[in-house]
Write a protein that holds these residues in place. Sequence first.
Motif, PDB file in Angstrom:
ATOM      1  N   GLU A 135      36.320  31.127 -29.642  1.00 54.20           N
ATOM      2  CA  GLU A 135      37.610  31.609 -30.138  1.00 54.20           C
ATOM      3  C   GLU A 135      37.982  32.951 -29.516  1.00 54.20           C
ATOM      4  N   VAL A 136      37.014  33.862 -29.386  1.00 50.21           N
ATOM      5  CA  VAL A 136      37.293  35.157 -28.763  1.00 50.21           C
ATOM      6  C   VAL A 136      37.608  34.978 -27.284  1.00 50.21           C
ATOM      7  N   ILE A 137      36.850  34.125 -26.601  1.00 48.12           N
ATOM      8  CA  ILE A 137      37.077  33.893 -25.178  1.00 48.12           C
ATOM      9  C   ILE A 137      38.482  33.361 -24.928  1.00 48.12           C
ATOM     10  N   THR A 138      38.891  32.366 -25.685  1.00 50.77           N
ATOM     11  CA  THR A 138      40.228  31.803 -25.487  1.00 50.77           C
ATOM     12  C   THR A 138      41.316  32.773 -25.936  1.00 50.77           C
ATOM     13  N   SER A 139      41.014  33.596 -26.940  1.00 44.40           N
ATOM     14  CA  SER A 139      41.969  34.621 -27.364  1.00 44.40           C
ATOM     15  C   SER A 139      42.257  35.584 -26.231  1.00 44.40           C
ATOM     16  N   VAL A 140      41.218  36.004 -25.529  1.00 44.34           N
ATOM     17  CA  VAL A 140      41.387  36.943 -24.414  1.00 44.34           C
ATOM     18  C   VAL A 140      42.134  36.288 -23.256  1.00 44.34           C
ATOM     19  N   LEU A 141      41.768  35.061 -22.911  1.00 46.81           N
ATOM     20  CA  LEU A 141      42.451  34.370 -21.810  1.00 46.81           C
ATOM     21  C   LEU A 141      43.923  34.126 -22.126  1.00 46.81           C
ATOM     22  N   GLY A 148      48.762  39.930 -18.400  1.00 46.76           N
ATOM     23  CA  GLY A 148      48.111  40.406 -17.179  1.00 46.76           C
ATOM     24  C   GLY A 148      46.805  41.120 -17.409  1.00 46.76           C
ATOM     25  N   ALA A 149      46.623  41.706 -18.584  1.00 46.97           N
ATOM     26  CA  ALA A 149      45.373  42.395 -18.916  1.00 46.97           C
ATOM     27  C   ALA A 149      45.247  42.472 -20.428  1.00 46.97           C
ATOM     28  N   ALA A 150      44.080  42.094 -20.953  1.00 44.37           N
ATOM     29  CA  ALA A 150      43.885  42.088 -22.402  1.00 44.37           C
ATOM     30  C   ALA A 150      42.414  42.272 -22.743  1.00 44.37           C
ATOM     31  N   VAL A 151      42.176  42.921 -23.876  1.00 45.87           N
ATOM     32  CA  VAL A 151      40.813  43.130 -24.346  1.00 45.87           C
ATOM     33  C   VAL A 151      40.735  42.769 -25.823  1.00 45.87           C
ATOM     34  N   PRO A 152      39.606  42.194 -26.268  1.00 44.65           N
ATOM     35  CA  PRO A 152      39.460  41.891 -27.688  1.00 44.65           C
ATOM     36  C   PRO A 152      39.122  43.156 -28.458  1.00 44.65           C
ATOM     37  N   ALA A 153      39.637  43.268 -29.657  1.00 46.46           N
ATOM     38  CA  ALA A 153      39.400  44.469 -30.457  1.00 46.46           C
ATOM     39  C   ALA A 153      39.397  44.118 -31.923  1.00 46.46           C
ATOM     40  N   ILE A 154      38.728  44.949 -32.701  1.00 45.49           N
ATOM     41  CA  ILE A 154      38.726  44.811 -34.149  1.00 45.49           C
ATOM     42  C   ILE A 154      39.179  46.130 -34.768  1.00 45.49           C
ATOM     43  N   PRO A 155      39.782  46.088 -35.952  1.00 49.97           N
ATOM     44  CA  PRO A 155      40.215  47.329 -36.590  1.00 49.97           C
ATOM     45  C   PRO A 155      39.030  48.251 -36.886  1.00 49.97           C
ATOM     46  N   VAL A 156      39.254  49.534 -36.795  1.00 46.14           N
ATOM     47  CA  VAL A 156      38.232  50.530 -37.112  1.00 46.14           C
ATOM     48  C   VAL A 156      38.176  50.721 -38.620  1.00 46.14           C
ATOM     49  N   THR A 157      36.999  50.684 -39.194  1.00 43.58           N
ATOM     50  CA  THR A 157      36.855  50.831 -40.642  1.00 43.58           C
ATOM     51  C   THR A 157      36.413  52.239 -41.039  1.00 43.58           C
ATOM     52  N   ASP A 158      35.664  52.917 -40.178  1.00 40.98           N
ATOM     53  CA  ASP A 158      35.239  54.287 -40.469  1.00 40.98           C
ATOM     54  C   ASP A 158      36.285  55.275 -39.968  1.00 40.98           C
ATOM     55  N   THR A 159      36.457  56.363 -40.674  1.00 42.46           N
ATOM     56  CA  THR A 159      37.354  57.416 -40.220  1.00 42.46           C
ATOM     57  C   THR A 159      36.782  58.069 -38.966  1.00 42.46           C
ATOM     58  N   GLY A 186      39.864  40.752 -20.097  1.00 39.12           N
ATOM     59  CA  GLY A 186      40.518  39.822 -19.181  1.00 39.12           C
ATOM     60  C   GLY A 186      41.584  40.499 -18.330  1.00 39.12           C
ATOM     61  N   PHE A 187      41.668  40.058 -17.061  1.00 40.14           N
ATOM     62  CA  PHE A 187      42.623  40.641 -16.118  1.00 40.14           C
ATOM     63  C   PHE A 187      43.066  39.593 -15.109  1.00 40.14           C
ATOM     64  N   ARG A 188      44.246  39.802 -14.533  1.00 35.14           N
ATOM     65  CA  ARG A 188      44.562  39.098 -13.295  1.00 35.14           C
ATOM     66  C   ARG A 188      43.598  39.606 -12.228  1.00 35.14           C
ATOM     67  N   PHE A 189      43.069  38.674 -11.446  1.00 35.82           N
ATOM     68  CA  PHE A 189      41.956  39.034 -10.574  1.00 35.82           C
ATOM     69  C   PHE A 189      42.337  40.028  -9.484  1.00 35.82           C
ATOM     70  N   GLU A 190      43.375  39.751  -8.740  1.00 41.33           N
ATOM     71  CA  GLU A 190      43.714  40.602  -7.593  1.00 41.33           C
ATOM     72  C   GLU A 190      44.025  42.035  -8.000  1.00 41.33           C
ATOM     73  N   PRO A 191      44.825  42.263  -9.062  1.00 44.77           N
ATOM     74  CA  PRO A 191      45.044  43.656  -9.479  1.00 44.77           C
ATOM     75  C   PRO A 191      43.756  44.375  -9.880  1.00 44.77           C
ATOM     76  N   LEU A 192      42.842  43.669 -10.575  1.00 45.21           N
ATOM     77  CA  LEU A 192      41.599  44.327 -10.973  1.00 45.21           C
ATOM     78  C   LEU A 192      40.758  44.682  -9.752  1.00 45.21           C
ATOM     79  N   LEU A 193      40.687  43.780  -8.784  1.00 41.20           N
ATOM     80  CA  LEU A 193      39.936  44.071  -7.557  1.00 41.20           C
ATOM     81  C   LEU A 193      40.542  45.274  -6.844  1.00 41.20           C
ATOM     82  N   TYR A 194      41.870  45.317  -6.777  1.00 41.59           N
ATOM     83  CA  TYR A 194      42.554  46.460  -6.171  1.00 41.59           C
ATOM     84  C   TYR A 194      42.206  47.748  -6.919  1.00 41.59           C
ATOM     85  N   ALA A 195      42.244  47.713  -8.241  1.00 44.11           N
ATOM     86  CA  ALA A 195      41.954  48.903  -9.042  1.00 44.11           C
ATOM     87  C   ALA A 195      40.536  49.395  -8.808  1.00 44.11           C
ATOM     88  N   HIS A 196      39.575  48.469  -8.730  1.00 39.70           N
ATOM     89  CA  HIS A 196      38.192  48.866  -8.477  1.00 39.70           C
ATOM     90  C   HIS A 196      38.033  49.464  -7.082  1.00 39.70           C
TER      91      HIS A 196
END
Length: 238
Positions: A135-141, A148-159, A186-196
């Motif tokens: 579910e997380v993998i498909t959520s990111v894709l 074009g670029a996405a990361v999985p995240a969860i809400p922060v519970t501690d202050t 997750g990223f589009r491949f070519e932009p990430l390669l360029y960024a690196h």
Amino acid sequence: MIWMTKTISMTANNAVLITAAGSSQRFGEKKEFLPLSTDTHTSVLSACLYAFVSAGCVSCYVITVPQGKVETVYSLLAADTRLSSFFSTHRDTLHIVEGGATRQESVYKGLLALADKNITFILVHDGARPWVSVEVITSVLTATEQYGAAVPAIPVTDTQKEVDKTGKIIRHLRRDLLAAVQTPQGFRFEPLLYAHRQACNDGNTYTDDSEIYAQYCGAVYICPGARENKKITYREDL
């Protein structure tokens, strides 16, 4: 906090890059090689690979490993009985490459191994997160295809507080505007390669790939992660 959702297309040529080239100094031994299940000979690293194989939306797999450990990792992965079908029919889609001195260098080497594969979307996953779900993998894709670029995240519970080097609190952060980021990212491949490529020569130190992408390519969005998608850092995490 905005959580992006959309139905993903499975037609793209997607790849995953699993990072496992680190020294695991805080853990005390190579944590990605540790067993999770003796019944199926599942290791931390093979559990990661199995998750992406099970997701059915990745056609190419790259794993970065320490110097001199390529054959060791092949044997470790092949020993997992849940991956027997994968190794009998799709082993040629798996590329194990030696990483570098830093995570950033290792990811760059993994991206270079895919440079001629016509990859559309790339997922970069920490090899110490064996409990990542389909579910997380498909959520990111899904979010990556849309933005074009996405990361999985969860809400922060501690202050959360920002502190200086002496330990003094210098800023009180708003918890409702914060998110704890996970992998795969997750990223589009070519932009990430360029960024690196650019990041190799800019003299900066980056904590993850979303920071590199944002520096050179543009916005990164968050999508639903999962509290079960924990990273093994210390022994108690097992």
